[in-house]
Motif scaffolding. Structure first.
Motif, PDB file in Angstrom:
ATOM      1  N   PRO A   1      -6.667  45.637   0.104  1.00 14.30           N
ATOM      2  CA  PRO A   1      -5.280  46.010  -0.205  1.00 14.30           C
ATOM      3  C   PRO A   1      -4.793  45.290  -1.459  1.00 14.30           C
ATOM      4  CG  PRO A   1      -5.517  45.425   2.114  1.00 14.30           C
ATOM      5  CD  PRO A   1      -6.779  45.016   1.435  1.00 14.30           C
ATOM      6  N   ARG A   2      -4.258  46.020  -2.399  1.00  9.36           N
ATOM      7  CA  ARG A   2      -3.812  45.416  -3.658  1.00  9.36           C
ATOM      8  C   ARG A   2      -2.630  44.472  -3.450  1.00  9.36           C
ATOM      9  NH1 ARG A   2       0.082  49.256  -7.076  1.00  9.36           N
ATOM     10  NH2 ARG A   2       1.568  49.689  -5.419  1.00  9.36           N
ATOM     11  N   ASP A   3      -1.851  44.672  -2.374  1.00  7.06           N
ATOM     12  CA  ASP A   3      -0.676  43.835  -2.117  1.00  7.06           C
ATOM     13  C   ASP A   3      -0.965  42.675  -1.170  1.00  7.06           C
ATOM     14  OD1 ASP A   3       0.893  45.415  -3.763  1.00  7.06           O
ATOM     15  OD2 ASP A   3       1.522  46.735  -2.120  1.00  7.06           O
ATOM     16  N   MET A   4      -2.224  42.415  -0.865  1.00  9.25           N
ATOM     17  CA  MET A   4      -2.558  41.326   0.043  1.00  9.25           C
ATOM     18  C   MET A   4      -2.090  39.983  -0.519  1.00  9.25           C
ATOM     19  SD  MET A   4      -6.246  40.373   1.773  1.00  9.25           S
ATOM     20  CE  MET A   4      -6.138  41.646   3.038  1.00  9.25           C
TER      21      MET A   4
ATOM     22  N   SER B   1       5.094  37.051 -11.323  1.00  8.32           N
ATOM     23  CA  SER B   1       6.232  37.362 -10.457  1.00  8.32           C
ATOM     24  C   SER B   1       5.858  37.585  -9.002  1.00  8.32           C
ATOM     25  CB  SER B   1       6.963  38.599 -10.991  1.00  8.32           C
ATOM     26  OG  SER B   1       6.092  39.713 -11.055  1.00  8.32           O
ATOM     27  N   ALA B   2       4.677  38.174  -8.738  1.00 11.94           N
ATOM     28  CA  ALA B   2       4.268  38.470  -7.361  1.00 11.94           C
ATOM     29  C   ALA B   2       2.848  37.966  -7.147  1.00 11.94           C
ATOM     30  CB  ALA B   2       4.350  39.966  -7.092  1.00 11.94           C
ATOM     31  N   CYS B   3       2.679  37.164  -6.096  1.00 11.85           N
ATOM     32  CA  CYS B   3       1.361  36.551  -5.850  1.00 11.85           C
ATOM     33  C   CYS B   3       0.504  37.456  -4.970  1.00 11.85           C
ATOM     34  CB  CYS B   3       1.544  35.184  -5.190  1.00 11.85           C
ATOM     35  SG  CYS B   3       2.559  34.062  -6.163  1.00 11.85           S
ATOM     36  N   LYS B   4       0.235  38.646  -5.466  1.00 15.88           N
ATOM     37  CA  LYS B   4      -0.557  39.625  -4.738  1.00 15.88           C
ATOM     38  C   LYS B   4      -1.976  39.662  -5.300  1.00 15.88           C
ATOM     39  CE  LYS B   4       3.504  42.517  -3.849  1.00 15.88           C
ATOM     40  NZ  LYS B   4       4.117  43.867  -4.013  1.00 15.88           N
ATOM     41  N   LEU B   5      -2.862  40.300  -4.554  1.00 18.45           N
ATOM     42  CA  LEU B   5      -4.259  40.355  -4.968  1.00 18.45           C
ATOM     43  C   LEU B   5      -4.414  40.962  -6.357  1.00 18.45           C
ATOM     44  CD1 LEU B   5      -7.296  40.080  -4.449  1.00 18.45           C
ATOM     45  CD2 LEU B   5      -7.207  42.225  -3.157  1.00 18.45           C
ATOM     46  N   ASN B   6      -3.713  42.061  -6.623  1.00 22.29           N
ATOM     47  CA  ASN B   6      -3.912  42.698  -7.922  1.00 22.29           C
ATOM     48  C   ASN B   6      -3.175  41.985  -9.047  1.00 22.29           C
ATOM     49  OD1 ASN B   6      -1.267  43.602  -7.416  1.00 22.29           O
ATOM     50  ND2 ASN B   6      -1.651  45.586  -8.382  1.00 22.29           N
ATOM     51  N   SER B   7      -2.364  40.954  -8.704  1.00 22.13           N
ATOM     52  CA  SER B   7      -1.698  40.158  -9.744  1.00 22.13           C
ATOM     53  C   SER B   7      -2.631  39.105 -10.324  1.00 22.13           C
ATOM     54  CB  SER B   7      -0.460  39.470  -9.170  1.00 22.13           C
ATOM     55  OG  SER B   7       0.443  40.410  -8.634  1.00 22.13           O
ATOM     56  N   ILE B   8      -3.722  38.810  -9.611  1.00 17.60           N
ATOM     57  CA  ILE B   8      -4.669  37.798 -10.084  1.00 17.60           C
ATOM     58  C   ILE B   8      -5.227  38.195 -11.442  1.00 17.60           C
ATOM     59  CG2 ILE B   8      -6.897  36.712  -9.605  1.00 17.60           C
ATOM     60  CD1 ILE B   8      -6.211  37.022  -6.596  1.00 17.60           C
ATOM     61  N   TYR B   9      -5.519  39.465 -11.600  1.00 13.96           N
ATOM     62  CA  TYR B   9      -6.043  39.968 -12.866  1.00 13.96           C
ATOM     63  C   TYR B   9      -5.067  39.656 -14.006  1.00 13.96           C
ATOM     64  CZ  TYR B   9      -7.716  43.329 -16.359  1.00 13.96           C
ATOM     65  OH  TYR B   9      -8.160  43.912 -17.509  1.00 13.96           O
ATOM     66  N   THR B  10      -3.797  39.992 -13.795  1.00 12.10           N
ATOM     67  CA  THR B  10      -2.791  39.795 -14.839  1.00 12.10           C
ATOM     68  C   THR B  10      -2.621  38.327 -15.174  1.00 12.10           C
ATOM     69  OG1 THR B  10      -1.626  41.760 -14.056  1.00 12.10           O
ATOM     70  CG2 THR B  10      -0.400  40.250 -15.482  1.00 12.10           C
ATOM     71  N   GLU B  11      -2.590  37.471 -14.146  1.00 14.13           N
ATOM     72  CA  GLU B  11      -2.395  36.043 -14.396  1.00 14.13           C
ATOM     73  C   GLU B  11      -3.554  35.446 -15.185  1.00 14.13           C
ATOM     74  OE1 GLU B  11      -1.894  31.809 -12.017  1.00 14.13           O
ATOM     75  OE2 GLU B  11      -1.046  33.643 -11.158  1.00 14.13           O
ATOM     76  N   ALA B  12      -4.775  35.765 -14.779  1.00 14.11           N
ATOM     77  CA  ALA B  12      -5.930  35.205 -15.481  1.00 14.11           C
ATOM     78  C   ALA B  12      -5.995  35.708 -16.920  1.00 14.11           C
ATOM     79  CB  ALA B  12      -7.214  35.543 -14.738  1.00 14.11           C
ATOM     80  N   GLU B  13      -5.681  36.971 -17.129  1.00 17.74           N
ATOM     81  CA  GLU B  13      -5.720  37.527 -18.482  1.00 17.74           C
ATOM     82  C   GLU B  13      -4.640  36.910 -19.366  1.00 17.74           C
ATOM     83  OE1 GLU B  13      -7.587  40.238 -20.084  1.00 17.74           O
ATOM     84  OE2 GLU B  13      -8.968  39.622 -18.509  1.00 17.74           O
ATOM     85  N   THR B  14      -3.456  36.687 -18.788  1.00 21.32           N
ATOM     86  CA  THR B  14      -2.303  36.246 -19.585  1.00 21.32           C
ATOM     87  C   THR B  14      -2.247  34.740 -19.764  1.00 21.32           C
ATOM     88  OG1 THR B  14      -1.064  38.144 -18.723  1.00 21.32           O
ATOM     89  CG2 THR B  14       0.208  36.384 -19.775  1.00 21.32           C
ATOM     90  N   TRP B  15      -2.544  33.984 -18.697  1.00 19.79           N
ATOM     91  CA  TRP B  15      -2.314  32.543 -18.730  1.00 19.79           C
ATOM     92  C   TRP B  15      -3.585  31.695 -18.698  1.00 19.79           C
ATOM     93  CZ3 TRP B  15       2.480  31.721 -20.054  1.00 19.79           C
ATOM     94  CH2 TRP B  15       3.475  32.644 -19.677  1.00 19.79           C
ATOM     95  N   HIS B  16      -4.650  32.201 -18.163  1.00 18.77           N
ATOM     96  CA  HIS B  16      -5.812  31.329 -17.934  1.00 18.77           C
ATOM     97  C   HIS B  16      -7.115  31.909 -18.496  1.00 18.77           C
ATOM     98  CE1 HIS B  16      -2.984  29.319 -15.412  1.00 18.77           C
ATOM     99  NE2 HIS B  16      -2.978  30.268 -14.474  1.00 18.77           N
TER     100      HIS B  16
END
Length: 449
Positions: free
Chosen positions: A210-213, A238-253
């Motif tokens: 689930p992308r919202d896990m 903004s949202a600590c969901k499974l599919n947000s991991i991609y955005t965070e790693a790409e943007t910040w890490h």
């Protein structure tokens, strides 16, 4: 249609229209079946021996391919999916197209059809032209397909990640559906699943994530685990969901994954892979990213896809179903790319879990309809769509093995496991050991007594 001993092919009775007609038929057919034989019998023998040698070499190559197919299919597929080998195949086929054209023209010279009866003259000329077009056309088409395949494979499959052996008898691949529509800033995973393929039988199992896990863990070796040792919460987006991991790693890490780009991946994909490994308990060496915006092109290239719709689905509109432009009706539907994309993405009126199941249903339907006949008949369009839709870090060296494995997969039913409440999974606070147990029971069922 035989020639008498006193009327040989090389020195026929040119005064007999019947003999010259039969001779013409024989030369045309022999040149088509065994290029060079017509010249050995009726023309320049040295030139003919060159043709016979070329024909024999081609037969040897075809025989070797047949032996490889039955004895070592992986090696054959490895060759046929190697861009450099395909360049060689293209060159060889172009050479044979030219050779066959030259021999066809020379054979036509040897026919002396003006000595045959008028009707035989016309029929022999038509047959000679037809067979010349057929032989050179087949070789030219083969060269064209080799060129398209080489360019497509070269653009999708690079060096990638290092080749790996299966883990516990399975190859596990992270399958991502990238949502890069015109209303989205950048690409993010809208569909996430792990495809686990048995390395011996080809049996495929699709595990839907689930992308919202929430509260998703990371493997201990992951840089993200150091930042989130207790699961993905209080994150930098903004949202600590499974599919947000991609955005965070790409943007910040991005600097946490310095080797990702060199191995054909991205920091976002590698971080998502780390989470998927921890969540499923599976080693996941490779990924495949499908751009959902271009997904419609691939389905159109296939000629559409047939799926069974269980519930009426809206195209467009808001949560109150205002502004719906069209409905996808229940029943068996032959969908083009536009409607198939909405079948997979439609949200309003159904839950995200329903959408996960529809996405897996669509993926299975596409796999089932990816037959050799379908692919060959629409090869150019499929290849063109594939370069725009698919990216992966599967190394080119592994492609032949996976192609051979895929032939086994098509003969096996695809198992599915959705990590949803329907299967006892709490997406807000997942019980990771329980998920591991469910997946292990599916992939490694107890032996029947």
């Amino acid at each position: 249609m035989t020639l008498q001993l006193g009327e040989p092919i090389r020195h026929p009775n040119t005064a007999s229209p019947e003999v010259m007609g039969r001779r013409a038929w024989w030369l045309v057919v022999l040149n088509f079946l065994i290029p060079g034989s017509a010249q050995v019998l009726a023309g320049n023998r040295r030139f003919g021996r060159f043709g016979l040698g070329s024909t024999l070499l081609l037969w040897v190559l075809v025989l070797a391919a047949v032996v490889l197919y039955f004895a070592w299919p992986t090696q054959l597929y490895s060759l046929l999916t190697n861009p450099w080998f395909l360049i060689g195949v293209q060159a060889v086929l172009i050479a044979y197209a030219l050779i066959w054209l030259v021999f066809a023209v020379d054979t036509f010279r040897l026919l002396r059809v003006v000595k045959a009866r008028p009707l035989a003259r016309v029929l022999v000329i038509l047959l000679a032209l037809l067979l010349a077009v057929l032989s050179t056309g087949v070789a030219s088409a083969g060269a064209y397909y080799a060129n398209v395949a080489g360019r497509t494979l070269g653009s999708i499959f690079g060096p990638g990640a290092p080749p790996e052996e299966p883990t516990d008898g399975y190859y596990n691949i992270l399958l991502l559906g990238g949502d890069a529509g015109p209303d989205r800033a950048g690409l993010r995973p809208d569909s996430l699943s792990v495809v686990s393929v048995n390395a011996d039988t080809g049996q495929a199992t699709m595990i839907g994530l689930p992308r919202d896990m929430l509260n998703v863990p990371f493997v201990e070796s992951s840089p993200m685990h150091k930042r989130y040792p207790n699961g993905y919460k209080r994150c930098d987006v903004s949202a600590c969901k499974l599919n947000s991991i991609y955005t965070e790693a790409e943007t910040w890490h991005a600097d946490w994954y310095p080797d990702a780009k060199a191995e054909g991946s991205t920091p976002g994909i590698e971080a998502t892979k780390d989470a998927a490994e921890a969540l499923t308990g599976l080693r996941i060496p490779y990924y495949v990213l499908v751009d959902m915006q271009g997904f419609a092109d691939l389905i159109d290239a296939l000629g559409g896809v047939e799926v069974t719709v269980d519930k009426r689905l809206p195209i467009g509109g808001d949560e109150q179903l205002r502004g719906v432009v069209e409905w996808i009706e229940p029943g068996v539907q032959r969908m083009d790319g536009y409607h198939a994309q909405w079948f997979a993405r439609s949200r309003h009126g159904t839950s995200d879990f329903d959408r996960m199941e529809r996405q897996r249903q669509l993926q299975s339907a596409i796999i089932a309809q990816f037959t050799p006949q379908n692919v060959m008949s629409k090869f150019d369009a499929i290849a063109s769509a594939g370069t725009q839709v698919v990216t992966t870090d599967i190394p080119g060296d592994m492609l032949g093995y996976f192609v051979n494995l895929a032939t086994k997969t098509k003969s096996e039913p695809i198992q599915t496991l959705e990590l949803t409440p329907a299967n006892g999974i709490n997406q807000d606070n997942p019980d990771v050991p329980d998920i591991h147990a469910k997946i292990n029971a599916l992939l490694h069922p107890p032996a029947a007594e």
